[in-house]
Design an enzyme around this catalytic site. Structure first.
Site, PDB file in Angstrom:
ATOM      1  N   GLU A   1       0.310  -1.240   0.241  1.00  0.00           N
ATOM      2  CA  GLU A   1       0.199  -0.258  -0.575  1.00  0.00           C
ATOM      3  C   GLU A   1       1.300   0.925   0.329  1.00  0.00           C
ATOM      4  O   GLU A   1       0.130   2.573  -0.265  1.00  0.00           O
ATOM      5  CB  GLU A   1      -0.972  -0.085   1.242  1.00  0.00           C
ATOM      6  CG  GLU A   1      -1.619  -1.503   0.850  1.00  0.00           C
ATOM      7  CD  GLU A   1      -3.405  -1.057   2.339  1.00  0.00           C
ATOM      8  OE1 GLU A   1      -2.452  -0.304   3.474  1.00  0.00           O
ATOM      9  OE2 GLU A   1      -4.269  -2.049   2.687  1.00  0.00           O
TER      10      GLU A   1
ATOM     11  N   GLY B   1      -5.777   0.140  15.832  1.00  0.00           N
ATOM     12  CA  GLY B   1      -5.658  -0.965  16.583  1.00  0.00           C
ATOM     13  C   GLY B   1      -7.019  -1.249  17.265  1.00  0.00           C
ATOM     14  O   GLY B   1      -7.435  -1.851  18.250  1.00  0.00           O
ATOM     15  N   ALA B   2      -7.948   0.212  16.309  1.00  0.00           N
ATOM     16  CA  ALA B   2      -9.297   0.271  17.034  1.00  0.00           C
ATOM     17  C   ALA B   2     -10.474  -0.900  17.122  1.00  0.00           C
ATOM     18  O   ALA B   2     -10.797  -0.853  17.354  1.00  0.00           O
ATOM     19  CB  ALA B   2      -9.710   1.617  16.468  1.00  0.00           C
TER      20      ALA B   2
ATOM     21  N   ASP C   1     -17.782   1.857  12.270  1.00  0.00           N
ATOM     22  CA  ASP C   1     -16.167   2.049  11.471  1.00  0.00           C
ATOM     23  C   ASP C   1     -15.946   2.923  10.395  1.00  0.00           C
ATOM     24  O   ASP C   1     -15.333   2.469   9.404  1.00  0.00           O
ATOM     25  CB  ASP C   1     -16.092   0.061  10.903  1.00  0.00           C
ATOM     26  CG  ASP C   1     -14.708   0.404  10.266  1.00  0.00           C
ATOM     27  OD1 ASP C   1     -13.639   1.053  10.982  1.00  0.00           O
ATOM     28  OD2 ASP C   1     -14.198  -0.268   9.897  1.00  0.00           O
TER      29      ASP C   1
ATOM     30  N   LYS D   1     -15.048   7.179   5.063  1.00  0.00           N
ATOM     31  CA  LYS D   1     -15.953   6.097   5.094  1.00  0.00           C
ATOM     32  C   LYS D   1     -17.243   6.182   4.289  1.00  0.00           C
ATOM     33  O   LYS D   1     -18.371   5.499   4.650  1.00  0.00           O
ATOM     34  CB  LYS D   1     -15.651   5.129   6.522  1.00  0.00           C
ATOM     35  CG  LYS D   1     -14.091   4.451   5.439  1.00  0.00           C
ATOM     36  CD  LYS D   1     -14.390   3.171   7.105  1.00  0.00           C
ATOM     37  CE  LYS D   1     -12.929   1.862   6.710  1.00  0.00           C
ATOM     38  NZ  LYS D   1     -12.968   1.133   8.187  1.00  0.00           N
TER      39      LYS D   1
ATOM     40  N   CYS E   1      -9.438 -13.415   7.777  1.00  0.00           N
ATOM     41  CA  CYS E   1      -7.827 -12.831   6.930  1.00  0.00           C
ATOM     42  C   CYS E   1      -8.106 -14.358   5.647  1.00  0.00           C
ATOM     43  O   CYS E   1      -7.750 -14.217   4.673  1.00  0.00           O
ATOM     44  CB  CYS E   1      -7.137 -13.412   7.897  1.00  0.00           C
ATOM     45  SG  CYS E   1      -5.940 -12.664   8.694  1.00  0.00           S
TER      46      CYS E   1
ATOM     47  N   MET F   1       0.556 -16.745  11.316  1.00  0.00           N
ATOM     48  CA  MET F   1      -0.809 -17.593  11.673  1.00  0.00           C
ATOM     49  C   MET F   1      -0.614 -18.273  13.348  1.00  0.00           C
ATOM     50  O   MET F   1       0.281 -18.679  13.694  1.00  0.00           O
ATOM     51  CB  MET F   1      -0.711 -18.647  11.032  1.00  0.00           C
ATOM     52  CG  MET F   1      -2.005 -19.589  11.631  1.00  0.00           C
ATOM     53  SD  MET F   1      -3.664 -18.794  11.468  1.00  0.00           S
ATOM     54  CE  MET F   1      -4.498 -19.653  12.192  1.00  0.00           C
TER      55      MET F   1
HETATM   56 CA    CA Z   1     -11.097   0.373  11.504  1.00  0.00          CA
END
Ligand code: CA
Length: 707
Positions: A92, A204-205, A332, A359, A635, A675
């Site tokens: 990214e 990390g929210a 979110d 968003k 994932c 993992m």
């Molecule tokens: Ca988020």
């Protein structure tokens, strides 16, 4: 406006630029800077145009002043060089190009310094991230880039360190732990430079942390100030931080319940922009933790400064103003998306504006002198709100969207009408070009929510997110989802043109003075379109999905266009595909007119389905489906169908072997690869239920059983 065309022009006062060319600009005012540029242009006939900061210039418009590649010449654009990374995870990052060197970060917090003309490696650096840290990253082990200043390269590492490297050698100069390593904080965003300070946020929210940004001294790494975006436990007293006063005065009264037990959220995981014109720092604050306000704040309160743009004094971290886009955030809905600064003529008068397409689906234009809302309109279809009340600046919500009585199928949703993928503004067309997403998600209150440290804690009913077994039903359910490149007029607040993409996730955007818009797609095309009408003028098959934002720079009179290829991110990991696409390692792709380099690509077979010849009970499969939806799909793909970044478990060698399956999920034998062991959260019986569900899905795909 012309001065904004040059990277050099919008450097903050006091920063040295043009290194390696004998040009040192250390000038106090913008006016004098503009004059200096004219002088440079005259002397060399060719201004040195590189990509010195994350968004191209401090205004972060992602507009290149170069026009050698234009609508007439773009058909001669070809590959100049490529550089292979060592990971197939999401890429990214936006590269930085300074002094003829490209500094580019890649998945797992690695940095490469490359000769920007040839791709020759000058040095490489690996932050040595432990595999288990990948589990704390909600949305892939990505990095969005480095910052370069005063001979140092700054990397926000996934494990929460801010690391300064010597730009010439890649050796560590200093390193600070910016987060509590015992908590599930990560860093994926690019640091930004403001004068003599480097600013970094965190993420990390989704797990349960409290957001903040910190400023460090460029030379020493010493902390200058910290600003927390949400209040902590009032019983614990003030933090001794720059945010103490404003949190007590304005934020605390907007919170209820026991949010501090879950961190509260508000991480600043991407947008941080320094405005040299007004000497202000803007931070984009993220979602609440948990997402669901009913759990987080007794279902009431605006919860400042969640989902807000906050302006700070870069010297002290003191609060200046804020604008909250989504009061009482419950979906979110972050305000972490890229921020662009510009001067626009609005109602006949010039305004210094800040633009963001977060968003929640509204395109916001703010007066950045004071945070006053100038205008807002939706850039994607939406059903959660009908507009923004211009008197209050608040969205006019659809009450059902709060999912208090019953679940609500909402768009846009957690993936956003637009997310971190960079957007671009062309001062020539006056348009903002942004990658958009139409994606519906079910939200329902998780009535039995229990905070479980280390896991996702969004307090949304996971059962509502279960994917149907029948691939046809799944296909129909997602048929309306769409990725689209939109050209948005920020003054008229309307779409000028847009084009749909085959893949939902479409990459970041670059606009150029060649009146082109460059964008990569999730299905592996790098495209150039006419900025005026979106007509496709050129494309290049990259054999790998692109999500990152392109850049452009000029060296020795040659214009280059560069982009990272490498699919993944939050979208890419959770995406569902009947057949996964093999994802090769990511790479840097650099183009120039007449480029003839070949892109090496060896297709490899996808592992075959591995359905066990066992019969599982319906309750076992159903239990496994819910557990998979709670723990695994983000994932390994929705409905146990991976898009190919991480293993498609229906094809796993362990699927036929309960002992190996158990060794992976309980004993954690694959932890070095990210993992982790699920022993703290799952029993061996539950692990076997997940195997039953994935096996059932493999049997369906192999035609052995009916959905
Ligand atoms: Ca988020």
């Amino acid at each position: 406006m012309v001065s904004e065309f040059f990277g050099i022009a919008s450097q903050p006062a006091g920063r040295t630029t043009g290194q390696g060319r004998g040009v040192a600009v250390r000038i106090a005012t913008r006016t004098i800077m503009a004059a200096a540029i004219v002088a440079i242009c005259t002397a060399t006939a060719m201004p040195p145009v590189e990509w010195p900061v994350h968004g191209g210039t401090d205004l972060e418009q992602r507009f290149s002043p170069l026009d050698q590649v234009n609508s007439k010449s773009v058909n001669r654009l070809g590959l100049a060089w490529s550089f292979e990374f060592d990971s197939n995870r999401g890429q990214e990052a936006t590269p930085i190009v300074v002094g003829g060197v490209m500094y580019v970060s890649s998945a797992w917090s690695r940095v490469n310094a490359l000769d920007a003309a040839t791709g020759k490696s000058l040095w490489s650096y690996d932050a040595g991230i432990k595999g288990r840290v990948g589990f704390d990253a909600c949305c892939d082990v990505v990095t969005r880039g480095v910052a370069v200043a005063e001979g140092k390269v700054f990397l926000g590492a996934l494990d929460g360190r801010l690391i300064a490297l010597d730009a010439r050698t890649g050796k560590e100069v200093w390193s600070v732990q910016t987060t509590d390593p015992k908590k599930p904080y990560t860093i994926t965003g690019a640091p930004r430079i403001a004068g003599d300070k480097v600013i970094i946020g965190n993420a990390g929210a989704e797990y349960g942390v409290r957001g903040y940004v910190t400023a460090y001294d460029i030379a020493s790494g010493k902390q200058a100030w910290r600003f927390y975006t949400v209040p902590g436990d009032p019983a614990a007293g003030p933090d001794g931080a720059a945010s103490d006063e404003i949190l007590k005065k304005a934020a605390l009264p907007s919170w209820f319940g026991h949010w501090y037990d879950y961190g509260g959220g508000g991480t600043v995981w991407d947008a941080i922009v320094y405005d040299p014109e007004l000497h202000q720092l803007y931070i984009g604050v993220g979602n609440g933790s948990p997402w669901n306000r009913q759990v987080r704040s007794d279902g009431k309160g605006d919860n400042l400064f969640l989902s807000s743009i906050v302006a700070l004094d870069p010297d002290t971290g003191a609060y200046k103003w804020h604008y909250q886009e989504t009061p009482g955030e419950s979906w979110d809905f972050t305000a972490s998306q890229p921020i662009i600064l510009a001067s626009l003529s609005i109602d006949g008068r010039p305004r210094k504006v800040l633009m963001q397409a977060p968003k929640n689906g509204f395109f916001y234009v703010l007066d950045r002198t004071d945070g006053h809302l100038i205008s807002a309109n939706n850039f994607v279809p939406m059903n959660w709100a009908t507009g923004v009340d211009m008197k209050t600046g608040r969205p006019v919500e659809n009450p059902a969207a709060r999912y208090t009585d019953k679940p609500f199928a909402m768009y846009p949703s957690a993936l956003g009408g637009h997310s971190w993928h960079p957007m671009a503004f062309s001062p020539r067309t006056g348009l903002v070009y942004l990658p958009t997403y139409k994606f519906t998600m079910m939200y329902g209150n998780d009535a039995g929510f229990k905070y479980r440290p280390g896991l996702w804690n969004n307090a949304i009913d996971s059962a509502l997110l279960e994917a149907p077994d029948d691939p046809e039903v799944l296909r129909k359910g997602t048929a309306g989802f769409e990725g689209r490149l939109v050209a948005w007029n920020p003054v008229a607040q309307k779409e000028e043109w847009s084009v749909p993409h085959k893949s939902l996730q479409n990459g970041g955007v670059l606009a150029s003075a060649g009146d082109l818009v460059f964008q990569g797609t999730g299905d592996g095309q790098f495209e150039a379109r006419a900025a005026a009408d979106g007509k496709l003028l050129w494309k290049f098959a990259t054999h790998n999905g692109i999500i990152a934002g392109p850049i452009s720079y000029q060296l020795k009179g040659v214009q280059y266009v560069a982009v990272l290829a490498g699919y993944g991110g939050g979208f890419g990991l959770g995406e569902s595909a009947d057949k996964p696409t093999l994802r090769p390692n990511g790479r840097v792709l650099v183009f120039k007119l007449g480029g003839t380099a070949r892109l090496p690509f060896t297709p490899q077979p996808i592992p075959p389905l591995n359905p066990p010849q066992e019969t599982f009970t319906r309750p076992q499969i159903d239990s496994g489906r819910l557990l998979y939806t709670q723990q695994c799909y983000r994932c390994h793909g929705t409905g146990a169908q991976s898009a190919g970044v991480l293993p498609d478990l229906r094809r796993s060698g362990a699927l036929n072997d309960p002992a190996t399956w158990n060794a992976v999920l309980i004993d954690g034998i694959l932890e070095p690869r990210g993992m982790v062991s699920f022993k703290p959260w799952l029993t061996p019986a539950q692990v076997e239920d997940i195997r039953a569900y994935v096996a059932h899905k493999a049997q369906i795909a192999a035609g052995q059983v009916k959905p």
